[in-house]
Design an enzyme around this catalytic site. Sequence first.
Site, mmCIF file in Angstrom:
data_model
loop_
_atom_site.group_PDB
_atom_site.id
_atom_site.type_symbol
_atom_site.label_atom_id
_atom_site.label_comp_id
_atom_site.label_asym_id
_atom_site.label_seq_id
_atom_site.Cartn_x
_atom_site.Cartn_y
_atom_site.Cartn_z
ATOM 1 C CB ILE A 286 -2.332 -10.974 -3.786
ATOM 2 C CG1 ILE A 286 -2.273 -12.215 -4.676
ATOM 3 C CG2 ILE A 286 -1.562 -11.174 -2.484
ATOM 4 C CD1 ILE A 286 -2.816 -13.464 -4.074
ATOM 5 C CG ASP A 376 5.836 -3.152 -1.305
ATOM 6 O OD1 ASP A 376 5.563 -3.807 -0.279
ATOM 7 O OD2 ASP A 376 5.171 -3.214 -2.355
ATOM 8 N NE ARG A 378 2.764 -4.651 -0.296
ATOM 9 C CZ ARG A 378 1.911 -4.212 -1.207
ATOM 10 N NH1 ARG A 378 0.636 -4.494 -1.081
ATOM 11 N NH2 ARG A 378 2.330 -3.521 -2.229
HETATM 12 N N1 LIG Z 1 3.318 2.718 3.868
HETATM 13 C C1 LIG Z 1 2.188 3.070 3.280
HETATM 14 N N2 LIG Z 1 1.313 2.104 2.982
HETATM 15 C C2 LIG Z 1 0.175 2.459 2.378
HETATM 16 C C3 LIG Z 1 -0.141 3.778 2.073
HETATM 17 N N3 LIG Z 1 -1.363 3.800 1.495
HETATM 18 C C4 LIG Z 1 -1.793 2.520 1.450
HETATM 19 N N4 LIG Z 1 -0.865 1.716 1.981
HETATM 20 C C5 LIG Z 1 -0.855 0.268 2.120
HETATM 21 O O1 LIG Z 1 -0.670 -0.294 0.841
HETATM 22 C C6 LIG Z 1 -1.236 -1.570 0.838
HETATM 23 C C7 LIG Z 1 -2.154 -1.651 -0.379
HETATM 24 O O2 LIG Z 1 -1.530 -2.231 -1.371
HETATM 25 P P1 LIG Z 1 -2.381 -3.168 -2.389
HETATM 26 O O3 LIG Z 1 -3.816 -2.790 -2.336
HETATM 27 O O4 LIG Z 1 -2.029 -4.596 -2.178
HETATM 28 O O5 LIG Z 1 -1.936 -2.671 -3.744
HETATM 29 P P2 LIG Z 1 -0.584 -2.560 -4.469
HETATM 30 O O6 LIG Z 1 0.422 -3.577 -4.201
HETATM 31 O O7 LIG Z 1 -0.114 -1.177 -4.240
HETATM 32 O O8 LIG Z 1 -0.998 -2.760 -5.991
HETATM 33 P P3 LIG Z 1 -2.344 -3.197 -6.668
HETATM 34 O O9 LIG Z 1 -2.371 -4.680 -6.613
HETATM 35 O O10 LIG Z 1 -2.227 -2.701 -8.040
HETATM 36 O O11 LIG Z 1 -3.454 -2.543 -5.934
HETATM 37 C C8 LIG Z 1 -1.998 -1.740 2.118
HETATM 38 O O12 LIG Z 1 -1.244 -2.528 3.028
HETATM 39 C C9 LIG Z 1 -2.121 -0.309 2.639
HETATM 40 O O13 LIG Z 1 -2.194 -0.237 4.054
HETATM 41 C C10 LIG Z 1 0.810 4.785 2.405
HETATM 42 O O14 LIG Z 1 0.647 5.963 2.150
HETATM 43 N N5 LIG Z 1 1.945 4.367 3.010
#
Ligand SMILES: Nc1nc2c(ncn2[C@@H]2O[C@H](COP(=O)(O)OP(=O)(O)OP(=O)(O)O)[C@@H](O)[C@H]2O)c(=O)[nH]1
Length: 485
Positions: A286, A376, A378
Amino acid sequence: MDVLEGVTKGISDLELLDLLTAPDLRPAKHGIRRRDSDLDPLLLAAAAAYGPHVTRNHYAHDFFPAVGDPRSEGAYDWTRFQGETVQARKPRLKYVSRQAPRSQRLKEQGVVVDEEKENGRAKEAADPLRRSDNLPSPTSRAAPPSSAAQSEPPSTPTTVSTPHVASSEVAKPVAEAAEVKCMARTRVPTPHGTVFLHLYHNNRDSKEHLAVVVDPAQLETTNPQIAPPIRSRSLDAVWSDSETEADRITRGAYVGRLSPTSQTPSSPEVHPDITTDVIPSPLIRIHSECFTGETIGSMRCDCGEQLDEAIRQISQPIMLPPTAGRPATIPGRGAVVYLRQEGRGIGLLSKIRAYNLQDLGHDTVTANLMLGHGADERGYEVAAAILRDLGLGTEAGEGVRLLTNNPDKVLALEKEGIRIAERVPMVPRSWQRRRHQHEHGVDEDASGLTMIGGGEVHGEDLDRYLRTKVLRMGHILPLMDDLQP
Ligand SMILES: Nc1nc2c(ncn2[C@@H]2O[C@H](COP(=O)(O)OP(=O)(O)OP(=O)(O)O)[C@@H](O)[C@H]2O)c(=O)[nH]1
């Protein structure tokens, strides 16, 4: 007025405009005096061009409590409105209709009304591509009527008057489960093999979420497929009686490989809920949208790499226990659900601002909080609905193996009823390489790891980001503190 009426009878708006504003008005012929209009002819023409449905006088409308009250802070500019103070509060004028809806009044008069037709819904129901069918209002819809009520014959017209109920008195809608509909699917060749891209609409937001389904065995028509095909129930459903085979094929509801010589529309029966012990549960990711990481190759995060790595891992052939008469491997199968929740749900604008705060020394969590966001924001209801639509993680079907380090994702999906058979870690490629170097003393570069950008993402920004995820967001990933960069 009578004079004007006599003069203007039978002439068009444009001619009338001309008549009233032309410098060489012909008073003699029409018998009226020329008068210079205060009105701008263009304004008149624009007003004439609009239909009667447009309300032009908004100044009396109660859009916002302070608008028009010069004593209130934010008067005439609702964006500056700070809320009403107790002293300044005056009784709010509220428009309450005393008239019942037209359909109800007609019923009371004994007129039989075809409500579907009245509301223009008949066409919508027959055409699933209409937006309103797929994107109900963002607020929750009322609970559907009970099956008993549905099976009742239509009531005969009655003259008993039902009191008109104010909308605030209507029973509160029951929270609904997210619903999705796959609007279209197509085959996309990628560096890792063929995938099927599915585009979804849903009843929670107006975003087009996606699912990248890896199941190339569906392209094979000669060998029987051993694992159940990963297919969308809503896509394969028949959308209307008038839908043609060509319509179905155009929206991707076909089986096998589509070509000028092969066009077999799918049917709703192509979804066996078969589970088999020998085939591992499909691998699922996801993924949340990240413009910076996925599109311009930002190395502040590993999102682009994760997306690519997920498709790569899911596409790997699956080894089966040796049995006579069965192949040793089958093509990889699984899916990436791609959610349009940029920046962990705070949006690209806020994420860009958060990056500047990170440059000032704050970590990714604190930067979000400083901007007034949650760490977060989401949600995974739509993701769960998409998985259900694809027959993944359902009670009847197989469980899924979820590619993530994020324990919140696992919990959120389980709460939505998705059966997770196993969590599979997502180790960043640069950390894999460094661990490999550390353990084997081999200076191996990232070649051999396939990636759209051609290499791994690495660097101080990335390490700081990943450390924060582990230390502040509880991600399950062994830290690399002991190893050299
Ligand atoms: N607010 C914010 N969002 C970020 C940053 N870096 C990446 N993102 C966002 O984090 C999200 C990525 O999360 P996922 O790849 O789903 O990963 P995760 O939930 O952190 O965990 P994994 O499933 O382990 O990868 C994306 O929507 C990116 O745009 C940041 O520095 N700040």
